[in-house]
Structures are given as structure tokens and as C-alpha cells.
Design a protein around this motif. Structure first.
Motif, mmCIF file in Angstrom:
data_model
loop_
_atom_site.group_PDB
_atom_site.id
_atom_site.type_symbol
_atom_site.label_atom_id
_atom_site.label_comp_id
_atom_site.label_asym_id
_atom_site.label_seq_id
_atom_site.Cartn_x
_atom_site.Cartn_y
_atom_site.Cartn_z
ATOM 1 N N UNK A 54 0.821 -1.208 0.000
ATOM 2 C CA UNK A 54 0.000 0.000 0.000
ATOM 3 C C UNK A 54 0.854 1.255 0.000
ATOM 4 N N UNK A 55 1.941 1.238 0.736
ATOM 5 C CA UNK A 55 2.861 2.370 0.777
ATOM 6 C C UNK A 55 4.267 1.837 0.994
ATOM 7 N N UNK A 56 5.254 2.619 0.591
ATOM 8 C CA UNK A 56 6.636 2.180 0.753
ATOM 9 C C UNK A 56 7.561 3.378 0.683
ATOM 10 N N UNK A 57 8.790 3.192 1.170
ATOM 11 C CA UNK A 57 9.815 4.230 1.056
ATOM 12 C C UNK A 57 11.186 3.591 1.175
ATOM 13 N N UNK A 58 12.156 4.252 0.575
ATOM 14 C CA UNK A 58 13.541 3.802 0.676
ATOM 15 C C UNK A 58 14.180 4.509 1.865
ATOM 16 N N UNK A 59 14.842 3.742 2.712
ATOM 17 C CA UNK A 59 15.416 4.307 3.929
ATOM 18 C C UNK A 59 16.830 4.840 3.724
ATOM 19 N N UNK A 60 17.455 4.530 2.581
ATOM 20 C CA UNK A 60 18.761 5.093 2.263
ATOM 21 C C UNK A 60 18.943 5.059 0.755
ATOM 22 N N UNK A 61 19.961 5.707 0.278
ATOM 23 C CA UNK A 61 20.132 5.887 -1.165
ATOM 24 C C UNK A 61 20.473 4.594 -1.903
ATOM 25 N N UNK A 62 20.978 3.579 -1.210
ATOM 26 C CA UNK A 62 21.369 2.365 -1.926
ATOM 27 C C UNK A 62 20.162 1.562 -2.416
ATOM 28 N N UNK A 63 18.967 1.894 -1.908
ATOM 29 C CA UNK A 63 17.757 1.261 -2.403
ATOM 30 C C UNK A 63 17.483 -0.099 -1.811
ATOM 31 N N UNK A 64 18.374 -0.632 -0.981
ATOM 32 C CA UNK A 64 18.189 -1.967 -0.426
ATOM 33 C C UNK A 64 17.512 -1.933 0.943
ATOM 34 N N UNK A 65 17.626 -0.810 1.656
ATOM 35 C CA UNK A 65 16.958 -0.653 2.939
ATOM 36 C C UNK A 65 15.572 -0.068 2.670
ATOM 37 N N UNK A 66 14.538 -0.873 2.905
ATOM 38 C CA UNK A 66 13.182 -0.483 2.523
ATOM 39 C C UNK A 66 12.230 -0.557 3.706
ATOM 40 N N UNK A 67 11.165 0.240 3.620
ATOM 41 C CA UNK A 67 10.063 0.161 4.571
ATOM 42 C C UNK A 67 8.779 0.144 3.767
ATOM 43 N N UNK A 77 -3.295 -16.705 11.966
ATOM 44 C CA UNK A 77 -3.544 -15.774 13.064
ATOM 45 C C UNK A 77 -5.050 -15.549 13.219
ATOM 46 N N UNK A 78 -5.475 -15.001 14.357
ATOM 47 C CA UNK A 78 -6.914 -14.810 14.583
ATOM 48 C C UNK A 78 -7.582 -13.834 13.625
ATOM 49 N N UNK A 79 -6.838 -12.872 13.084
ATOM 50 C CA UNK A 79 -7.469 -11.873 12.223
ATOM 51 C C UNK A 79 -6.468 -11.309 11.226
ATOM 52 N N UNK A 80 -7.025 -10.687 10.200
ATOM 53 C CA UNK A 80 -6.218 -9.968 9.215
ATOM 54 C C UNK A 80 -5.523 -8.800 9.908
ATOM 55 N N UNK A 81 -4.290 -8.519 9.498
ATOM 56 C CA UNK A 81 -3.533 -7.463 10.171
ATOM 57 C C UNK A 81 -2.880 -6.522 9.147
ATOM 58 N N UNK A 82 -2.677 -5.291 9.605
ATOM 59 C CA UNK A 82 -1.965 -4.301 8.797
ATOM 60 C C UNK A 82 -0.550 -4.209 9.359
ATOM 61 N N UNK A 83 0.427 -4.640 8.564
ATOM 62 C CA UNK A 83 1.807 -4.736 9.050
ATOM 63 C C UNK A 83 2.708 -3.700 8.401
ATOM 64 N N UNK A 84 3.586 -3.140 9.223
ATOM 65 C CA UNK A 84 4.678 -2.298 8.737
ATOM 66 C C UNK A 84 5.931 -3.158 8.708
ATOM 67 N N UNK A 85 6.635 -3.151 7.588
ATOM 68 C CA UNK A 85 7.782 -4.037 7.388
ATOM 69 C C UNK A 85 9.015 -3.201 7.052
ATOM 70 N N UNK A 86 10.103 -3.453 7.754
ATOM 71 C CA UNK A 86 11.400 -2.848 7.433
ATOM 72 C C UNK A 86 12.362 -3.969 7.051
ATOM 73 N N UNK A 87 13.159 -3.766 6.003
ATOM 74 C CA UNK A 87 14.169 -4.759 5.630
ATOM 75 C C UNK A 87 15.534 -4.088 5.505
ATOM 76 N N UNK A 88 16.535 -4.801 5.993
ATOM 77 C CA UNK A 88 17.917 -4.324 5.903
ATOM 78 C C UNK A 88 18.801 -5.494 5.465
ATOM 79 N N UNK A 89 19.545 -5.345 4.380
ATOM 80 C CA UNK A 89 20.404 -6.439 3.914
ATOM 81 C C UNK A 89 21.700 -6.541 4.730
ATOM 82 N N UNK A 90 22.195 -7.742 4.836
ATOM 83 C CA UNK A 90 23.516 -7.992 5.423
ATOM 84 C C UNK A 90 24.432 -8.389 4.273
ATOM 85 N N UNK A 91 25.562 -7.683 4.122
ATOM 86 C CA UNK A 91 26.451 -7.923 2.981
ATOM 87 C C UNK A 91 27.816 -8.411 3.450
ATOM 88 N N UNK A 92 28.494 -9.151 2.566
ATOM 89 C CA UNK A 92 29.845 -9.619 2.893
ATOM 90 C C UNK A 92 30.869 -8.568 2.477
#
Length: 296
Positions: A54-67, A77-92
Motif C-alpha cells: 500500500x505504501x513504501x519508502x527507501x530508507x537510504x540511497x542504496x535502495x536496499x533498505x526499505x520500509x 492468526x486470529x485476524x487480518x492485520x496491517x503490518x509495517x515491514x522494514x528490511x535491511x540487507x547484510x552484505x559480505x
């Protein structure tokens, strides 16, 4: 999946033992197969984020950190839910993504409160129809769309005849119930993209996108008949029951015209319908003359 903590177990209803070592975390959130936000980062498919959330944004310029935020089915689960998701990559050391940390927050209560506030801001409390503010915003938006697409835009102004006499006879509670029943009757004649609003008091407005004057007159007549068929007794009216008068107007928007002119024209048509005896439809003026009132 290499980590599935207790909070995730409580949120999804799925124990860690079922998830660790698997690649199908989507089953905990959706009824049909689709990638999670972490999957999109790992698979370098972040361009698909706008179509899946429904909505999204980039948390930094590299484009891999997303919300991102979206409704999730939550099959276990007992009911449908509205979730906020943050992702951060781990790199070698070479910059290659080796894992992605996905953090979830349950925003269901906040989202439902937001929806309730939005409904209060755009809905009429008595009838449940769009309110005047929503009508004004929608009319401007439809006017601009009709201008871009070179399509006609029609408007109906619907007023309950002799409503004061009805209120005097049945009291304000009876008057409110009358307006609610009329609102339901008017709304039942609409297409999916039409808008019915309570314009004020006992007056309603109907926006009919991409509708000709002839088509608007047909809709107006259906509304008039539907209200009359309610058979709400009103001894102060000529028909001895509640009726409506309707003014119909159509415009082909141009850069030189404004939506307010459509309202003024429909209002004038409504006034003519009232002046000619009520319980009838009056159409807009055309060219130098005036179309005859559509009477019953």
C-alpha cells in the motif's frame, strides 16, 4: 529462514520449528503465493514493491533498505492485520547480500483508527453517504478527469419536496428516518463510479462521470420513481407521499469553465422543477434555449 523469534510466533501463529530452514515465509502472511519484502531484496526485484504494498519508502540511497506497509491475510492468526515491514540487507566484504533482516510491526489498531477518522471526515453521520466536503473534492477530481479525457460530466441535485411539513408531522426522529430511507433509495440506483452525497439538509447531489444529459435524465427518473414507491405518507405534499424534485445538468469541461458552473446550472434546473409543481425532473439549458422540463 534462519531466525524466527518469539514475537514472530505470536504475530503469525506459526512456531519457529515450522519455519526455520524453509523458503516460504509468505505462507504465514498471505493466502496466495507472493514474495515478502525480504524476498524482493534478496531476488533483486525491488521494482515490484509499489505493486505489492500500500505504501513504501527507501530508507537510504542504496535502495536496499526499505520500509513498506500493507494488509496481510495472516492465515494462521486470529485476524487480518496491517503490518509495517522494514528490511535491511547484510552484505559480505565484497558487497554481496548474504542475508536480509526483516522487522515486522503490527499497525492494525492504528490503521483502523485512521480509517475511522477518514470516514468521519468524508461521510455524513446520518445517512452514511458522502458528505459535502467529499462531494466538493470528488466533483473537482471528476471535472479534471473529464477535462483530460474529453468526456461529459453530469450532476443531479435532488431535493425532498415539502420536507418541512413531513418533519412537523413526524418529528425530527421521523424526519431523520425519512432521509435515511431516501438516501438508501438514491444510492441503490448508482453505478460503481457514481457518487451520492448529502449536499445539505434534505438535499442530495449525485455525480455521474461520463454520463450524457439523456443518461442523467434516465437516472433521475429512476430515482424519482424509487423515492415515490417508498410510499412515505406526507399529507403536506400533492401526492400525499414523500417525493423529490431533481435538477439535471451536463457539461463538457473546458479550460475556460469551472465545476461551480455545473452546480449552478443543476441548481437552476432544480429550482425550475420546484416552481413547476415538484415531483418532477428539469433538465439543463442548451445553447440559447432551454430544454423542456421532464414532467410526470
Amino acid at each position: 529462514m534462519i531466525v524466527w523469534n518469539r514475537a514472530c510466533e505470536r504475530l503469525t501463529g506459526v512456531p519457529a520449528r515450522e519455519m526455520l530452514g524453509t523458503r516460504d515465509a509468505w505462507r504465514c502472511f498471505y493466502g496466495k503465493a507472493r514474495p515478502t519484502l525480504a524476498d524482493l531484496v534478496i531476488q533483486r526485484r525491488t521494482g515490484e514493491v509499489p505493486t505489492l504494498y500500500d505504501s513504501h519508502q527507501r530508507l537510504c540511497e542504496d535502495g536496499a533498505h526499505l520500509a513498506a506497509q500493507s494488509w496481510c491475510d495472516m492465515p494462521r492468526a486470529p485476524r487480518r492485520r496491517y503490518l509495517a515491514v522494514d528490511v535491511s540487507p547484510i552484505v559480505d566484504d565484497d558487497g554481496n547480500v548474504t542475508a536480509v533482516v526483516e522487522t515486522l510491526r503490527d499497525m492494525t489498531d492504528e490503521k483502523q483508527a485512521q480509517i475511522a477518522l477518514e470516514q468521519l471526515a468524508t461521510r455524513d453521520g446520518l445517512t452514511g453517504l458522502a458528505n459535502r466536503r467529499c462531494f466538493d473534492d470528488t466533483l473537482q477530481a471528476e471535472w479534471q478527469r473529464a477535462l483530460r479525457q474529453h468526456q461529459p460530466l453530469s450532476l443531479l441535485m435532488v431535493d425532498v419536496d415539502s420536507f418541512k411539513q413531513y418533519n412537523d408531522a413526524h418529528g425530527h426522529v421521523g424526519g431523520d428516518e425519512c432521509l435515511q430511507r431516501i438516501a438508501t433509495a438514491v444510492a441503490s440506483e448508482m453505478r460503481a463510479n457514481d457518487l451520492v452525497a448529502r449536499y445539505g439538509g434534505e438535499e442530495f447531489a449525485v455525480i455521474l462521470p461520463n454520463q450524457s444529459l439523456k443518461g442523467a435524465a434516465i437516472v433521475a427518473e429512476r430515482i424519482r420513481c424509487r423515492v415515490e414507491s417508498l410510499n412515505l405518507p406526507n399529507l403536506g405534499a400533492a401526492k400525499r407521499c414523500v417525493t423529490v424534485s431533481i435538477g439535471a445538468a451536463t457539461a463538457l469541461p473546458s479550460p475556460e469553465t469551472e465545476a461551480g458552473q455545473l452546480i449552478a446550472t443543476a441548481d437552476a434546473a432544480l429550482y425550475r422543477a420546484k416552481h413547476m409543481g415538484r415531483n418532477r425532473i428539469s433538465l439543463t439549458r442548451e445553447a440559447d434555449g432551454e430544454l423542456p422540463a421532464y414532467t410526470v
